[in-house]
Structures are given as C-alpha cells and as structure tokens.
Design a protein around this motif. Structure first.
Motif, short mmCIF file in Angstrom:
data_model
loop_
_atom_site.label_atom_id
_atom_site.label_comp_id
_atom_site.label_asym_id
_atom_site.label_seq_id
_atom_site.Cartn_x
_atom_site.Cartn_y
_atom_site.Cartn_z
N ILE A 76 0.72 -1.25 0.00
CA ILE A 76 0.07 0.01 -0.03
C ILE A 76 0.78 1.39 0.11
N GLU A 77 2.28 1.14 0.46
CA GLU A 77 2.97 2.38 0.22
C GLU A 77 3.23 2.91 -1.36
N ASN A 78 2.90 1.82 -2.17
CA ASN A 78 3.13 2.11 -3.60
C ASN A 78 1.61 2.57 -4.39
N ASP A 79 0.93 2.73 -3.14
CA ASP A 79 -0.56 3.37 -3.79
C ASP A 79 -0.92 4.76 -3.20
N PRO A 80 -0.18 5.80 -4.19
CA PRO A 80 -0.33 7.18 -3.56
C PRO A 80 -1.68 7.82 -3.44
N TYR B 241 -4.43 9.24 4.87
CA TYR B 241 -3.87 10.46 5.60
C TYR B 241 -5.00 11.51 5.86
N ASN B 242 -5.87 11.67 4.93
CA ASN B 242 -7.02 12.69 5.14
C ASN B 242 -8.06 12.18 5.93
N ALA B 243 -8.13 10.89 5.79
CA ALA B 243 -9.46 10.31 6.73
C ALA B 243 -8.80 10.23 8.30
N PHE C 165 2.23 6.80 9.19
CA PHE C 165 2.41 6.05 8.29
C PHE C 165 2.42 6.55 6.58
N SER C 166 1.29 6.99 6.52
CA SER C 166 0.99 7.65 5.58
C SER C 166 1.80 8.86 5.19
N ARG C 167 1.98 9.59 6.20
CA ARG C 167 2.91 10.84 5.81
C ARG C 167 4.22 10.64 5.56
#
Length: 562
Positions: free
Chosen positions: A155-159, A166-168, A185-187
């Motif tokens: 999922i780190e390859n799913d921008p 990140y927003n949620a 994680f997302s940031r």
C-alpha cells in the motif's frame, strides 16, 4: 488577540504594499490598497470587464443544479459512484446547494453493505461519513494491517490510497491510536514519493501535507480543486462539464456578492474609525471579513456573515485599545463601562474612550435591529460574550503593567478566552437562521469542550507564530514562553509540546459531531473558525498582523474570477 505592529514594522509594511489589485465588477471596481499593513478597499471607475449579469449567472446556476440533482438520483444504487460524486461536489465548493441530497446519500451509504479492498474507497467512505456526523470505527482499516498492527506491504506504492488514508485519519478523536499510526505511516510514505508524483495528485499531496483536507476551508480547497478537476474530466463517469460550469459560476457569482459586502464594510469602518479617531488600531477590514466569510460563505448566510465581520473588527479594536493605547487605569474604567453597558453614564471615561464605547453600544443595537422579534434575545448572549472578552483583556493588561509572568496553566486559562473563539462563536450564531437556537447559544457561552478547543487552536498557533516572529514589547509572556520558563526546557521542546496541544484540541473538535448531534450545523461552523486559524497561522506565520503574507490568498478569494 494577536501580536501588535511597532512603528518601524508599520513603516516596513507601508513600503511592502505597492500593489493595486482590481476586482472585476460590472460598472465599478473595488481595489485593495495598502494602509498600515492591512488591506482596505477603494473604488475606481471601470475601464474594461467582461459583463455577465448576476441575474444571468443565477438563472444558469439554477438550471445546472437540477442537472446535478439528477446525478445524485442516478448514482443512488452505486456506492462508489455516490461517494465519488459527494466528494467532488464538496471539493468543488458547491455542496451548499445540495445539503439535502448529500445527507440522504450518506445516510444510505452508512447503512449499506460495503466490502472493498481499495484503500482509497475505504478511506473515502470513512472520511465522508465522519464529516457528516456518522460514526465509523477505525477498525475499518484493519484489513490493511498485519497481525502485529503494521500496515501490509504494497500500500506504500498506492499514492491515491495513502492520501485518502492520511486525510481520513485526521478525523481522529481521543484514544484512537490506530488512526495516529495511520497518519505517521501515510505521511512518511507520501513525503518520500511526493517528488515522483505528477499533477494533480502531486499538488493535492502537497496541500494535504501542509493542511489535511478535513482542516481545509471549503473555499480554499475549491480554488485549487476546480482547475485540477478540469484537467481530469476524461476520468469521470458522470457529467463533469456540468459540475465544472456550476462550480465556476457559483464561485464568481458569490465573489460579486462578497465584493459588494466588502465595499459596504469598508465604508462602515471608515465612518466608525473616523468618528472615534483611533489612529493606533490595525486596519484589517479584508482580513476580518475573510475570517467571517470562512465561517459563512454561503449566499443564504449574508446577514450572519456581515454581523460576524463587524464583530471581528470591534473585537480587534477592543484588543488594540487594551494592548496598545489605554493606561491601566483607563483599561479598568473601560471594562467597568462595558460591564454596565450604559452609554448614558460614561462621564468617568476619557474622551476617546467615550466615543469608542458609545460606538460599540450603538453597533450592538444595530445588530439587534437586524434580527426578527423572536431572535432579539440573541443579542443578550452577544453582549455577554463581549463583556467576558473585555474582562479577560483587562486581566492581561493587569499582568503586563505588573510585570507578572503567569504560570502556564494561568496563562492558558486567560489567553484561550482572549483568543476570541468563544466571543466569535457566539457572534457567528447571531445572524444565522433557525439552527441558532437558545440551546446552541447556551452551549457556546458555557464554553463547552469544543468551543474551548477552538480557542486552544487559535491561541497556541498564534503564540507559536508570535514566538517565531518575535514578541511585541507590549505583550504578556505567551503560552510558549510560560511553558519554557515553568518547565525549564528549550524552545524546540516547548514548541513541540504546544503543537501536540493543538493536535489534542483537534481531536476534541472532531469528537463534537458525535457528542452533540443535535447541534451539528453549529459544530461545523465552529470547526470552520478553527480551520481559518490553521490557514492564517500556517507555518507559524501571522497573516493577520503581517497581512502581506496573505496577499495571494486574499487575491484568489476576492479578486480573481475563475
């Protein structure tokens, strides 16, 4: 409320403003012109402008609204299409036309079966529902985690999915460690891949890393999202041309209304300041209007918007009087007069404060005249809020003149009030419609946890900015300085701690829709007030005191048509 300009800073600000910005308005132009570091408005004859009458725009908008209502009907049996449509309508800034359709669609979405392996779709559903006041468990994201709690590989390859996560996750409430992990994680991964992304995703990631979407003002997002959506219309399943045309016309038509209001507000301020003769105050007409407009941008809330803008200016005037000009004895006498609220008994005030006080009382009377008979009780709460603010401004003046440095707890207990959130949360209700109930006023004046949290966002962000830019010699030590002294820590440690208090305050604000469901429309307005603070103090700037830092933003909202 805010740091004050020294005479040297005022001179510097005058030099910085050499610009003149025409506002395209049929038959007349409003222009931003510099004055004492703020932005005021003047009128110039129009030389050229593409004329589209407001009536024609309104007529076309009504036609397009019918088409978009049809889109909601067509998408009702498709969960993903419904989510995407709601998201686009909100980000284009036209959701105020479709509140009923959005509420119905999201209620249906909340009760519908949903099983998706797409991180973007799961996160989008989570964000849309929580924003609407529907509780969604963070366990929804467990399908993207390993047994040890770490996120699954890939999922780190799913921008797009990472950005949605990140927003949620920024809608987290207290004790939601899963969402705090999701933010970190997302940031981390968004920052690492940002430079390799292409527009418009790269731009959306950049904005979110500065201010997450749930903390972004709707009109601010619309200004960026409209051209981005225009460039990706081929990817849409419904009629993007209709949505785009509606968004552009709606933005421009409302901008015309704001320009008219700014012109009238400028004249009001000119008359007020001219009669009082207070040359020490900050001219912040457009900035105060922007604050009010951030809370009430809809056409239907014109009365509320103008009343709130005037309250912002009167509050700023009161702040500057206590901070900059009045002696301690004069400050005490002024507070006494405000407590009495009797302009027939002001003989004890110096002449300049007599004029000031009488104008404040007369303006509050004018606010009451704007209200219907069954609404006039609202002005009692409005006056109480102003009286409370005056009392706490006086406390800060007492501390300053005594050379007293309060404890961190003492400073917070006073300065969160002087940040103005409670007063302005009352003020934002005064001109609203039926949602401004007596229950809502009691909730605000009782300084509920959400109101206090809004004040914390304002105070802590303001103080971090003031610390970065240098405290004015007339200011009481800020929360940052009090924390440094009390805990004997470095400025970096103090700033990190104060930033964590801001995050805690946002968790409280995020919890409010679920804690006070009957007050959801009011809770949303209070949240908008906090969002405006986030924009004004972005990167520890102070766009209120040093308004040249805010020039481009003001241009995009009030000058440039789309």
């Amino acid at each position: 409320m805010h740091a004050n300009l020294t005479s040297a800073q005022i001179d510097s600000e005058k030099q910085a403003y050499t610009w003149l910005l025409p506002l395209l308005r049929p038959f007349q132009l409003l222009c931003f012109t510099p004055q004492y570091g703020g932005i005021t408005l003047s009128i110039l004859p129009q030389s050229h402008c593409r004329l589209i009458s407001d009536e024609k725009m309104a007529e076309r908008i009504n036609q397009l609204k019918e088409d978009v209502s049809g889109m909601f009907q067509a998408a009702k049996n498709n969960v993903v299409e419904t989510m995407n449509l709601v998201d686009v309508v909100q980000r284009l800034g036209i959701d105020h036309h479709f509140e009923e359709q959005i509420a119905t669609a999201l209620a249906r979405l909340h009760s519908a079966d949903f099983n998706s392996s797409s991180l973007h779709e799961v996160a989008l559903r989570f964000r849309l529902l929580r924003q609407q006041g529907f509780w969604v468990s963070p366990d929804e994201f467990n399908k993207f985690k390993n047994e040890d709690g770490s996120f699954i590989s890939g999922i780190e390859n799913d921008p797009k999915g990472l950005l949605s996560l990140y927003n949620a996750a920024h809608l987290l409430t207290h004790d939601e460690g899963t969402l705090e992990d999701a933010i970190l994680f997302s940031r981390r991964h968004l920052e690492s891949i940002q430079s390799s992304l292409k527009p418009p995703l790269a731009d959306q990631v950049g904005r979110a890393l500065q201010i997450p979407l749930p903390r972004t003002l709707k009109r601010e997002e619309a200004i960026s999202f409209i051209p981005e959506y225009s460039s990706s219309v081929q990817d849409q399943t419904y009629s993007p041309e209709i949505l785009l045309e509606l968004a552009k016309l709606d933005f421009n038509l409302l901008q015309h209304l704001y320009q008219k209001e700014l012109k009238a507000l400028t004249q009001w301020w000119k008359d007020l300041s001219g009669e009082i003769g207070l040359d020490y105050v900050r001219d912040r007409i457009v900035e105060c209007y922007f604050w009010s407009y951030s809370v009430h941008y809809e056409q239907a809330n014109a009365r509320a918007r103008v009343i709130l803008a005037k309250l912002f200016l009167l509050t700023s005037l009161l702040d500057d009087t206590y901070d900059v000009h009045a002696t301690l004895e004069e400050a005490r006498e002024l507070n006494k007069a405000i407590e009495r609220w009797d302009y027939g008994d002001v003989s004890f005030l110096p002449e300049y404060l007599k004029k000031f006080f009488v104008k404040v009382v007369s303006n509050f009377s004018e606010f009451e005249d704007e209200l219907e008979p069954h609404e006039k009780y609202r002005n009692v709460y409005n006056r109480k809020g102003f009286q409370t603010l005056s009392k706490y401004y006086l406390q800060e003046a007492e501390w300053f003149h005594q050379g007293f440095t309060p404890s961190f707890k003492e400073q917070v207990s006073v300065s969160v009030i002087t940040a103005g959130a409670q007063m302005l949360s009352i003020g934002l209700l005064v001109g609203m419609g039926d949602v401004a109930t007596k229950e809502a006023f009691e909730w605000v004046i009782g300084n509920s946890d959400a109101i206090w949290a809004c004040g914390e966002v304002s105070r802590f962000m303001d103080d971090m900015s003031a610390f970065k830019n240098g405290r004015n010699k007339l200011d009481v030590p800020s929360t940052v300085e009090c924390y440094i002294k009390e805990h004997n820590v470095s400025s970096d440690v103090a700033l990190t701690k104060i930033s964590s208090f801001v995050e805690d305050a946002w968790k409280t604000i995020n919890q409010a829709p679920f804690k006070y469901p009957a007050l959801l429309p009011v809770v949303r307005r209070v949240a908008r007030l906090a969002k405006s603070m986030t924009l004004l103090f972005l990167d520890k700037r102070d766009a209120y005191t040093y308004s040249k830092d805010f020039k481009k933003t003001l241009e995009s909202h009030f000058v440039k048509h789309i």
